[in-house]
Design a protein around this motif. Structure first.
Motif, PDB file in Angstrom:
ATOM      1  N   VAL A  25       4.160  -2.418  -1.472  1.00  0.00           N
ATOM      2  CA  VAL A  25       3.123  -2.354  -0.444  1.00  0.00           C
ATOM      3  C   VAL A  25       2.124  -3.485  -0.686  1.00  0.00           C
ATOM      4  O   VAL A  25       1.272  -3.401  -1.581  1.00  0.00           O
ATOM      5  CB  VAL A  25       2.393  -0.997  -0.464  1.00  0.00           C
ATOM      6  CG1 VAL A  25       1.470  -0.877   0.744  1.00  0.00           C
ATOM      7  CG2 VAL A  25       3.382   0.168  -0.490  1.00  0.00           C
ATOM      8  N   ASP A  27       0.055  -6.859   1.619  1.00  0.00           N
ATOM      9  CA  ASP A  27      -0.100  -7.572   2.888  1.00  0.00           C
ATOM     10  C   ASP A  27       0.100  -9.073   2.753  1.00  0.00           C
ATOM     11  O   ASP A  27       0.078  -9.798   3.748  1.00  0.00           O
ATOM     12  CB  ASP A  27      -1.471  -7.275   3.501  1.00  0.00           C
ATOM     13  CG  ASP A  27      -2.612  -7.794   2.638  1.00  0.00           C
ATOM     14  OD1 ASP A  27      -2.400  -7.942   1.406  1.00  0.00           O
ATOM     15  OD2 ASP A  27      -3.704  -8.039   3.175  1.00  0.00           O
ATOM     16  N   ARG A  51       1.222  -2.687   5.289  1.00  0.00           N
ATOM     17  CA  ARG A  51       0.033  -1.893   5.572  1.00  0.00           C
ATOM     18  C   ARG A  51       0.244  -0.478   5.025  1.00  0.00           C
ATOM     19  O   ARG A  51       1.384  -0.033   4.846  1.00  0.00           O
ATOM     20  CB  ARG A  51      -0.243  -1.825   7.082  1.00  0.00           C
ATOM     21  CG  ARG A  51      -0.380  -3.178   7.757  1.00  0.00           C
ATOM     22  CD  ARG A  51      -0.523  -3.039   9.277  1.00  0.00           C
ATOM     23  NE  ARG A  51      -1.781  -2.376   9.641  1.00  0.00           N
ATOM     24  CZ  ARG A  51      -2.927  -3.038   9.804  1.00  0.00           C
ATOM     25  NH1 ARG A  51      -2.977  -4.354   9.658  1.00  0.00           N
ATOM     26  NH2 ARG A  51      -4.034  -2.382  10.139  1.00  0.00           N
ATOM     27  N   TRP A  52      -0.845   0.237   4.782  1.00  0.00           N
ATOM     28  CA  TRP A  52      -0.724   1.600   4.270  1.00  0.00           C
ATOM     29  C   TRP A  52      -0.068   2.525   5.302  1.00  0.00           C
ATOM     30  O   TRP A  52       0.688   3.437   4.932  1.00  0.00           O
ATOM     31  CB  TRP A  52      -2.091   2.146   3.874  1.00  0.00           C
ATOM     32  CG  TRP A  52      -2.001   3.562   3.370  1.00  0.00           C
ATOM     33  CD1 TRP A  52      -2.437   4.690   3.973  1.00  0.00           C
ATOM     34  CD2 TRP A  52      -1.387   3.972   2.144  1.00  0.00           C
ATOM     35  NE1 TRP A  52      -2.137   5.800   3.211  1.00  0.00           N
ATOM     36  CE2 TRP A  52      -1.489   5.381   2.073  1.00  0.00           C
ATOM     37  CE3 TRP A  52      -0.748   3.293   1.103  1.00  0.00           C
ATOM     38  CZ2 TRP A  52      -1.001   6.115   1.003  1.00  0.00           C
ATOM     39  CZ3 TRP A  52      -0.253   4.031   0.039  1.00  0.00           C
ATOM     40  CH2 TRP A  52      -0.372   5.410  -0.005  1.00  0.00           C
ATOM     41  N   SER A  53      -0.308   2.305   6.568  1.00  0.00           N
ATOM     42  CA  SER A  53       0.304   3.138   7.608  1.00  0.00           C
ATOM     43  C   SER A  53       1.824   3.032   7.552  1.00  0.00           C
ATOM     44  O   SER A  53       2.532   4.018   7.771  1.00  0.00           O
ATOM     45  CB  SER A  53      -0.209   2.726   8.989  1.00  0.00           C
ATOM     46  OG  SER A  53       0.049   1.353   9.234  1.00  0.00           O
ATOM     47  N   ALA A  55       3.474   2.255   4.785  1.00  0.00           N
ATOM     48  CA  ALA A  55       3.854   2.889   3.522  1.00  0.00           C
ATOM     49  C   ALA A  55       3.948   4.398   3.671  1.00  0.00           C
ATOM     50  O   ALA A  55       4.844   5.044   3.103  1.00  0.00           O
ATOM     51  CB  ALA A  55       2.842   2.527   2.433  1.00  0.00           C
ATOM     52  N   GLU A  56       3.038   4.982   4.442  1.00  0.00           N
ATOM     53  CA  GLU A  56       3.058   6.433   4.650  1.00  0.00           C
ATOM     54  C   GLU A  56       4.345   6.874   5.334  1.00  0.00           C
ATOM     55  O   GLU A  56       4.913   7.915   4.994  1.00  0.00           O
ATOM     56  CB  GLU A  56       1.848   6.853   5.487  1.00  0.00           C
ATOM     57  CG  GLU A  56       0.538   6.885   4.711  1.00  0.00           C
ATOM     58  CD  GLU A  56      -0.606   7.426   5.540  1.00  0.00           C
ATOM     59  OE1 GLU A  56      -1.311   8.325   5.055  1.00  0.00           O
ATOM     60  OE2 GLU A  56      -0.785   6.941   6.684  1.00  0.00           O
ATOM     61  N   LEU A  69       1.601  -1.398  -5.472  1.00  0.00           N
ATOM     62  CA  LEU A  69       0.549  -1.198  -4.476  1.00  0.00           C
ATOM     63  C   LEU A  69      -0.542  -2.250  -4.589  1.00  0.00           C
ATOM     64  O   LEU A  69      -1.136  -2.429  -5.648  1.00  0.00           O
ATOM     65  CB  LEU A  69      -0.064   0.200  -4.649  1.00  0.00           C
ATOM     66  CG  LEU A  69      -1.200   0.592  -3.713  1.00  0.00           C
ATOM     67  CD1 LEU A  69      -0.710   0.651  -2.266  1.00  0.00           C
ATOM     68  CD2 LEU A  69      -1.793   1.935  -4.141  1.00  0.00           C
ATOM     69  N   LEU A  73      -5.727  -3.428   0.978  1.00  0.00           N
ATOM     70  CA  LEU A  73      -4.860  -3.503   2.154  1.00  0.00           C
ATOM     71  C   LEU A  73      -5.714  -3.554   3.412  1.00  0.00           C
ATOM     72  O   LEU A  73      -6.880  -3.127   3.393  1.00  0.00           O
ATOM     73  CB  LEU A  73      -3.944  -2.273   2.206  1.00  0.00           C
ATOM     74  CG  LEU A  73      -2.869  -2.185   1.104  1.00  0.00           C
ATOM     75  CD1 LEU A  73      -2.238  -0.801   1.096  1.00  0.00           C
ATOM     76  CD2 LEU A  73      -1.805  -3.262   1.316  1.00  0.00           C
ATOM     77  N   ALA A  76      -6.514   0.180   4.141  1.00  0.00           N
ATOM     78  CA  ALA A  76      -6.746   1.167   3.083  1.00  0.00           C
ATOM     79  C   ALA A  76      -7.200   0.494   1.797  1.00  0.00           C
ATOM     80  O   ALA A  76      -6.937  -0.692   1.570  1.00  0.00           O
ATOM     81  CB  ALA A  76      -5.477   1.981   2.822  1.00  0.00           C
ATOM     82  N   GLY A  78      -6.532   0.609  -2.083  1.00  0.00           N
ATOM     83  CA  GLY A  78      -5.505   1.077  -3.014  1.00  0.00           C
ATOM     84  C   GLY A  78      -6.022   2.062  -4.046  1.00  0.00           C
ATOM     85  O   GLY A  78      -5.332   3.031  -4.390  1.00  0.00           O
ATOM     86  N   LYS A  81      -6.127   5.584  -2.762  1.00  0.00           N
ATOM     87  CA  LYS A  81      -4.821   6.212  -2.572  1.00  0.00           C
ATOM     88  C   LYS A  81      -4.143   6.552  -3.905  1.00  0.00           C
ATOM     89  O   LYS A  81      -3.192   7.334  -3.941  1.00  0.00           O
ATOM     90  CB  LYS A  81      -3.897   5.296  -1.761  1.00  0.00           C
ATOM     91  CG  LYS A  81      -4.448   4.917  -0.384  1.00  0.00           C
ATOM     92  CD  LYS A  81      -4.649   6.148   0.478  1.00  0.00           C
ATOM     93  CE  LYS A  81      -5.213   5.787   1.853  1.00  0.00           C
ATOM     94  NZ  LYS A  81      -5.460   6.997   2.677  1.00  0.00           N
TER      95      LYS A  81
END
Length: 468
Positions: A25, A27, A51-53, A55-56, A69, A73, A76, A78, A81
């Protein structure tokens, strides 16, 4: 900015003890591409997200063995999270804005390592290898704590024709990866048969684990087999791996599968048919890389006819069936078994003991309704009763030595005034050996609740160390 060329030209050797599922993850598109290519070159399965979205979405679809990670981001932080993510798998933080404070905070929140950009190839390879190896060793350590059984207790003994045939069939089915059902009365050694199947398989160098379907209540069984997520139960704050996960690549024995509730039967059937399952409280599917062996002393076909056992699960389990013979059908194995159990006893001043011919004859004339487990208990008690004598005689065997009856009578024969616990143990063993009785029936016979029956069975099993 990125030492991408050096990373990409690294030797294509696995970074870690085995190929893993890794989520990258970051950018920084250039770094992301190079890290992904390098890890794939090393044999790993890699998913990338910028992006974290994204990754989710990836995390919801499949649980990785390791996450790389980025600290910052676009959508988000890191560090924020980290605590939740590190409960799922090891996390290595990547950042171009490294400070000592950042590193300390990342480790405090659960990161296993902290790498700065531009990424140094040697440091990167070392971090990946160390994180994956540590995770695998932790999993193995937790598993071996559960197993904690001596090699002597996992030996399938016997030279009788019945045991020779059983061993031949084990060698036939062992190399296959099919599900196996082991049948037999209580105390015959079904767990040892299952362990022998495991040892005869290509999975022999991987874990062999057992879960007792009879002594665990439904919620505990599901958590033990499948694991659970944080928050799955009140007061549960951490994720727990189930036996399927911790035994990855190995064999799982479902002991006394005939005691499972219909709800658990349905969930087990799903695993057997699809190879997928979910932790309690989880939403993502996990892949089961284990072989299942089941055992029971119950007549599953009769249970199916009565509607107490799913027909589809029954047919799924009976692809290959092994039957462990009762001890009364292999009397010629009794001397070998008795000597084996006696050899495991430790006597004062390194003394040795042996059975007299009359004692062996007495043992061979018994009906043994409790099978090998009962024989072991008699031998261990006789060794104590013989005191300083180097020879175990019929008089040391107790009243059981005169029991020539082939019927399963409820006879309480002791050579001393028995305690209530001793009477309870003998009666419980006799009831458990009766194929026609369910756990509910046994509880009613004893006049106790099913919960108290489970406690009695657990207490009995904790005093026994191997033969099942």
């Amino acid at each position: 900015m990125v030492e991408g060329k050096r990373i990409h030209e690294a030797t294509a050797t696995p970074l870690g003890r085995k190929p893993a599922r890794i989520l990258v993850v970051d950018d920084d598109s250039t770094l992301n591409r190079f890290l992904t290519a390098h890890l794939k070159l090393a044999g790993h399965s890699v998913t990338s997200a910028s992006r974290w979205s994204q990754a989710e979405i990836a995390l919801a679809q499949s649980e990785p063995d390791l996450v790389l990670l980025d600290l910052k981001l676009p959508d988000a932080d890191g560090l924020e999270k980290l605590p939740t993510l590190s409960e799922t798998c090891p996390v290595i933080i990547l950042t171009a804005f490294a400070t000592i404070d950042h590193a300390v905070e990342a480790i405090r929140r659960g990161a296993v390592d902290f790498l700065t950009k531009p990424v140094n190839p040697n440091a990167f390879d070392l971090a990946i290898s160390r994180a994956l190896s540590a995770s695998e060793m932790k999993r193995e350590y937790e598993l071996y704590k559960r197993q904690a059984k001596s090699a002597a207790d996992m030996t399938l003994l016997g030279r009788s024709p019945q045991m020779a045939q059983l061993k031949r069939m084990i060698n036939v089915v062992g190399p296959a990866d099919t599900t196996v059902l082991v049948l037999g009365e209580s105390g015959v050694g079904k767990e040892l048969v299952a362990a022998a199947v495991h040892e005869a398989s290509p999975r022999a160098d991987k874990p062999f684990v057992e879960i007792d379907c009879a002594t665990l209540q439904a919620a505990l069984f599901e958590s033990e087999l499948f694991g659970h997520e944080a928050g799955a139960f009140p007061g549960v704050e951490r994720r727990k791996e189930g036996l399927i996960e911790s035994a990855e690549g190995g064999t799982v024995l479902l002991d006394e599968i005939g005691e499972l509730t219909s709800q658990l039967q349905a969930k087990l059937l799903r695993v057997l048919e699809t190879g997928r399952y979910r932790r309690v409280g989880g939403t993502r599917d996990l892949v089961a890389n284990v072989r299942f062996v089941a055992s029971t002393h119950r007549d599953l076909k009769t249970l199916v006819e009565r509607g107490d056992f799913r027909a589809d699960l029954y047919y799924r389990l009976t692809g290959f069936t092994l039957e462990a013979p009762p001890l009364r059908d292999r009397v010629e194995d009794i001397p070998l078994l008795a000597e084996h159990f006696l050899s495991r006893r430790h006597f004062a001043r390194h003394a040795t003991k042996a059975f007299s011919a009359n004692a062996i004859d007495a043992l061979m004339r018994c009906a043994w309704p409790g099978n090998v487990r009962e024989l072991r208990n008699v031998v261990e008690r006789a060794a104590l009763m013989s005191g300083d004598s180097p020879t175990i005689k019929p008089s040391h065997l107790g009243e059981l030595a005169g029991g020539v009856s082939t019927k399963r009578e409820v006879v309480f024969a002791f050579d001393h005034p028995p305690t209530l616990d001793e009477i309870t143990e003998v009666y419980l063993d006799r009831l458990l050996a009766d194929k026609t009785l369910s756990r509910t029936d046994i509880a009613k016979t004893l006049g106790v609740s099913e919960r108290n029956l489970y406690r009695l069975i657990n207490a009995r099993k904790s005093a026994q160390d191997g033969v099942s």
